[in-house]
Design a protein around this motif. Structure first.
Motif, PDB file in Angstrom:
ATOM      1  N   HIS A  89      41.294  60.022   5.195  1.00 45.13           N
ATOM      2  CA  HIS A  89      40.361  58.916   5.351  1.00 45.13           C
ATOM      3  C   HIS A  89      40.822  57.739   4.512  1.00 45.13           C
ATOM      4  N   VAL A  90      40.692  56.571   5.086  1.00 44.16           N
ATOM      5  CA  VAL A  90      40.896  55.321   4.369  1.00 44.16           C
ATOM      6  C   VAL A  90      39.517  54.672   4.341  1.00 44.16           C
ATOM      7  N   PRO A  91      39.104  54.168   3.183  1.00 42.62           N
ATOM      8  CA  PRO A  91      37.751  53.599   3.122  1.00 42.62           C
ATOM      9  C   PRO A  91      37.597  52.398   4.055  1.00 42.62           C
ATOM     10  N   GLY A  92      36.352  52.002   4.258  1.00 47.21           N
ATOM     11  CA  GLY A  92      36.059  50.794   5.027  1.00 47.21           C
ATOM     12  C   GLY A  92      36.361  49.560   4.209  1.00 47.21           C
ATOM     13  N   GLY A  93      36.032  48.409   4.765  1.00 46.92           N
ATOM     14  CA  GLY A  93      36.542  47.168   4.206  1.00 46.92           C
ATOM     15  C   GLY A  93      35.710  46.490   3.131  1.00 46.92           C
ATOM     16  N   ASP A  94      34.575  47.066   2.707  1.00 48.05           N
ATOM     17  CA  ASP A  94      33.707  46.300   1.803  1.00 48.05           C
ATOM     18  C   ASP A  94      34.212  46.280   0.365  1.00 48.05           C
ATOM     19  N   ASP A  95      35.202  47.102   0.038  1.00 46.03           N
ATOM     20  CA  ASP A  95      35.775  47.098  -1.307  1.00 46.03           C
ATOM     21  C   ASP A  95      37.307  47.100  -1.189  1.00 46.03           C
ATOM     22  N   PRO A  96      37.903  45.903  -1.041  1.00 45.61           N
ATOM     23  CA  PRO A  96      39.343  45.830  -0.776  1.00 45.61           C
ATOM     24  C   PRO A  96      40.192  46.535  -1.838  1.00 45.61           C
ATOM     25  N   ALA A  97      39.770  46.492  -3.109  1.00 42.06           N
ATOM     26  CA  ALA A  97      40.573  47.133  -4.159  1.00 42.06           C
ATOM     27  C   ALA A  97      40.609  48.643  -3.948  1.00 42.06           C
ATOM     28  N   TYR A  98      39.468  49.207  -3.559  1.00 38.83           N
ATOM     29  CA  TYR A  98      39.409  50.657  -3.315  1.00 38.83           C
ATOM     30  C   TYR A  98      40.293  51.037  -2.116  1.00 38.83           C
ATOM     31  N   VAL A  99      40.276  50.201  -1.095  1.00 33.32           N
ATOM     32  CA  VAL A  99      41.127  50.452   0.072  1.00 33.32           C
ATOM     33  C   VAL A  99      42.598  50.435  -0.345  1.00 33.32           C
ATOM     34  N   GLU A 100      42.995  49.393  -1.086  1.00 35.25           N
ATOM     35  CA  GLU A 100      44.407  49.273  -1.481  1.00 35.25           C
ATOM     36  C   GLU A 100      44.823  50.422  -2.396  1.00 35.25           C
ATOM     37  N   ASP A 101      43.940  50.805  -3.318  1.00 38.73           N
ATOM     38  CA  ASP A 101      44.242  51.938  -4.206  1.00 38.73           C
ATOM     39  C   ASP A 101      44.473  53.212  -3.397  1.00 38.73           C
ATOM     40  N   THR A 102      43.606  53.441  -2.419  1.00 36.92           N
ATOM     41  CA  THR A 102      43.718  54.664  -1.627  1.00 36.92           C
ATOM     42  C   THR A 102      45.061  54.713  -0.911  1.00 36.92           C
ATOM     43  N   LEU A 103      45.496  53.588  -0.378  1.00 31.77           N
ATOM     44  CA  LEU A 103      46.785  53.547   0.321  1.00 31.77           C
ATOM     45  C   LEU A 103      47.920  53.903  -0.647  1.00 31.77           C
ATOM     46  N   ILE A 104      47.825  53.401  -1.894  1.00 28.26           N
ATOM     47  CA  ILE A 104      48.861  53.692  -2.893  1.00 28.26           C
ATOM     48  C   ILE A 104      48.851  55.173  -3.284  1.00 28.26           C
ATOM     49  N   LEU A 105      47.664  55.760  -3.411  1.00 23.31           N
ATOM     50  CA  LEU A 105      47.592  57.184  -3.763  1.00 23.31           C
ATOM     51  C   LEU A 105      48.321  58.029  -2.716  1.00 23.31           C
ATOM     52  N   TYR A 106      48.154  57.666  -1.449  1.00 22.96           N
ATOM     53  CA  TYR A 106      48.878  58.399  -0.400  1.00 22.96           C
ATOM     54  C   TYR A 106      50.386  58.221  -0.576  1.00 22.96           C
ATOM     55  N   LEU A 107      50.828  56.961  -0.656  1.00 23.17           N
ATOM     56  CA  LEU A 107      52.264  56.684  -0.767  1.00 23.17           C
ATOM     57  C   LEU A 107      52.890  57.378  -1.970  1.00 23.17           C
ATOM     58  N   ALA A 108      52.203  57.313  -3.109  1.00 24.62           N
ATOM     59  CA  ALA A 108      52.756  57.844  -4.358  1.00 24.62           C
ATOM     60  C   ALA A 108      53.009  59.345  -4.265  1.00 24.62           C
ATOM     61  N   ASN A 109      52.354  59.992  -3.308  1.00 15.71           N
ATOM     62  CA  ASN A 109      52.509  61.437  -3.117  1.00 15.71           C
ATOM     63  C   ASN A 109      53.418  61.793  -1.944  1.00 15.71           C
ATOM     64  N   GLY A 110      54.115  60.807  -1.417  1.00  9.72           N
ATOM     65  CA  GLY A 110      55.043  61.092  -0.328  1.00  9.72           C
ATOM     66  C   GLY A 110      54.386  61.129   1.037  1.00  9.72           C
ATOM     67  N   VAL A 111      53.128  60.696   1.120  1.00  8.30           N
ATOM     68  CA  VAL A 111      52.435  60.667   2.411  1.00  8.30           C
ATOM     69  C   VAL A 111      52.769  59.332   3.092  1.00  8.30           C
ATOM     70  N   THR A 112      53.539  59.403   4.156  1.00  9.13           N
ATOM     71  CA  THR A 112      54.001  58.187   4.832  1.00  9.13           C
ATOM     72  C   THR A 112      53.241  57.920   6.119  1.00  9.13           C
ATOM     73  N   LEU A 113      52.325  58.821   6.481  1.00 14.41           N
ATOM     74  CA  LEU A 113      51.469  58.589   7.645  1.00 14.41           C
ATOM     75  C   LEU A 113      50.115  59.228   7.387  1.00 14.41           C
ATOM     76  N   VAL A 114      49.078  58.482   7.671  1.00 21.60           N
ATOM     77  CA  VAL A 114      47.718  59.034   7.597  1.00 21.60           C
ATOM     78  C   VAL A 114      47.078  58.884   8.973  1.00 21.60           C
ATOM     79  N   ARG A 115      46.653  60.012   9.522  1.00 22.04           N
ATOM     80  CA  ARG A 115      45.791  59.932  10.704  1.00 22.04           C
ATOM     81  C   ARG A 115      44.376  59.806  10.157  1.00 22.04           C
ATOM     82  N   ASN A 116      43.879  58.584  10.205  1.00 21.92           N
ATOM     83  CA  ASN A 116      42.573  58.299   9.620  1.00 21.92           C
ATOM     84  C   ASN A 116      41.489  58.825  10.546  1.00 21.92           C
ATOM     85  N   MET A 117      40.675  59.736  10.037  1.00 24.65           N
ATOM     86  CA  MET A 117      39.775  60.466  10.932  1.00 24.65           C
ATOM     87  C   MET A 117      38.326  60.018  10.936  1.00 24.65           C
TER      88      MET A 117
END
Ligand SMILES: [Zn+2]
Length: 454
Positions: A93-121
């Motif tokens: 899951h990627v959060p919705g748009g009301d907190d852009p910093a939280y969205v950007e952080d979540t994307l980085i957490l995925y990348l930092a762990n080698g996750v290069t694709l997220v099927r956002n459910m």
């Protein structure tokens, strides 16, 4: 230093760091030189290769002394290291748009762990634009496959309208939750008309076999399998099936697993097990202790508090007492092993950020659980690489290291087929041809942790 000056200083250093991270993340030409390659097309390792990437694609793979490196390529030292395809979180899951910093952080957490694709459910109206920004290189993040918002229509007409709206909005697949059972045939028909796969849960009242017959693209969390494994005619009284069947697990006939497997194989429906989702809630470890896991420093306090309350609430349910919860965990592991051995397609997914699943970090916990269930490390890695591409109906798009594939790659210090912990903390991550070094990723992680420090 005054508070005002400190704030100004923090803002300035944030800007510098973000410019650096984006500069590091342009597409362009890269060469991994002299690296050992796990192509993941089959179980083998190619020694001392050079892999060249340009404009987001792999354009050359071969023995180090045979591959010409373009003059403009950024060279990445590969000697003694292992290059493999990036991992897919197929139920994230990627959060919705009301907190852009939280969205950007979540994307980085995925990348930092080698996750290069997220099927956002679970889709949010902001997601198609978010994906466009990542693809344009304006924002650092993994490739996104976008499920629609949960279907929630109250009748068949409403569900059909929602499907057409989600299709027009640019979502790739439909997220199934609890639509009325009467709306099921119309949902299947409309999804087929607009050409959108449907995936996720199986609605209340729709048996597993109907979802399989309708060619549901993926069943996530092994939804409705327990209900199928309870023999028809069993007197379950007034007892609710509970969370993923925990209330009925006592009546499961393991003799029915074979039929569940053969029906799943015949349908070609994928399973995304999300073992950790149930294991985290069923485990005897206390929420307080789980919240001490190292990755919890990247989670907002409000989310941590939600998880702590959820664990207490589940522990109080009469359909989730320790014996049933433990039996459910054991059954789900056995079901995964049986489905896998029977040839049913499995894709890696952990359901982050639900219940102690910290985005990116949880994929590694999920892989450990799959190994506990009896898959080899290589088999587990297949579910998160090659299988993800097949599950999305694009087997040639990514997931293996071959010429023409999208450049989704992770550079590791050691071979993860020997030990799955070697796939944690990649030395560098490439998604869609953009390269992030460990140094850049760690700096971003540090800033996220600072924001959530108590
Ligand atoms: Zn989910």
């Amino acid at each position: 230093m005054s508070r005002w000056l400190r704030a100004l200083f923090a803002a300035a250093s944030l800007c510098v760091a973000s410019v650096q991270a984006h500069a590091a993340a342009g597409q362009g030409t890269h060469a991994f030189v002299g690296v050992d390659v796990l192509p993941m097309d089959r179980d083998h390792r190619l020694a001392r290769q050079t892999v060249v990437v340009a404009d987001g694609r792999i354009i050359a793979v071969g023995p180090q002394d045979t591959v010409e490196i373009p003059a403009d390529a950024t060279r990445i030292a590969g000697e003694g290291r292992v290059l493999m395809p990036g991992l897919a979180e197929m139920h994230g899951h990627v959060p919705g748009g009301d907190d852009p910093a939280y969205v950007e952080d979540t994307l980085i957490l995925y990348l930092a762990n080698g996750v290069t694709l997220v099927r956002n459910m679970a889709g949010d109206p902001s997601h198609p634009a978010l994906r466009a920004r990542i693809e344009a290189g304006e924002l650092d993040g993994p490739n996104l496959v976008l499920a629609s918002p949960w279907l929630r229509g109250e009748d068949a007409d409403a569900v059909a309208r929602e499907i057409r709206a989600h299709h027009a909005a640019g979502f790739d697949l439909l997220k199934l939750g609890n639509i009325p059972v009467q709306a099921w045939p119309r949902m299947v028909e409309t999804a087929g008309q607009v050409g959108m796969p449907f995936a996720g849960h199986i609605p209340d009242g729709v048996p597993l076999q109907d979802a399989l017959t309708a060619r549901q693209a993926s069943i996530d969390h092994f939804d409705r399998y327990v209900e199928f494994l309870v023999p028809p005619g069993t007197d379950t009284g007034e007892r609710d099936a509970g969370w993923f069947g925990s209330g009925w697990v006592q009546w499961v006939d393991r003799g029915r697993i074979g039929e569940a497997v053969s029906r799943t194989v015949a349908a070609g429906t994928w399973n995304v097990p999300t073992l950790t989702l149930v294991e985290h809630m069923a485990s005897p470890e206390s929420a307080e202790s789980m919240l001490q896991w190292p990755e919890m420093r990247y989670v907002p306090a409000t989310e941590r508090e939600r998880w702590r309350r959820a664990k207490r609430e589940y522990a109080a349910r009469d359909t989730f007492q320790p014996e049933a919860a433990g039996a459910l965990v054991a059954l789900r592991r056995d079901l995964l092993k049986a489905l896998h051995d029977g040839g049913a397609p499995i894709a890696l997914g952990s359901d982050a950020p639900q219940f102690f699943n910290v985005p990116g970090f949880s994929i590694h916990r999920e892989m450990a659980s799959m190994q506990t269930a009896g898959l080899t490390p290589y088999e587990v890695l297949v579910t998160g690489t090659r299988n993800a591409a097949h599950a999305l109906g694009t087997p040639d798009a990514f997931g293996t290291i071959e010429v023409g594939r999208r450049a989704d790659l992770i550079l590791l210090a050691d071979d993860p087929r020997e030990d799955l912990t070697h796939v944690r903390n990649p030395m560098g991550v490439m998604a869609d041809g953009r390269w992030w070094t460990r140094e850049v990723l760690d700096a971003r992680l540090d800033r996220i942790a600072e924001r959530h420090a108590d």
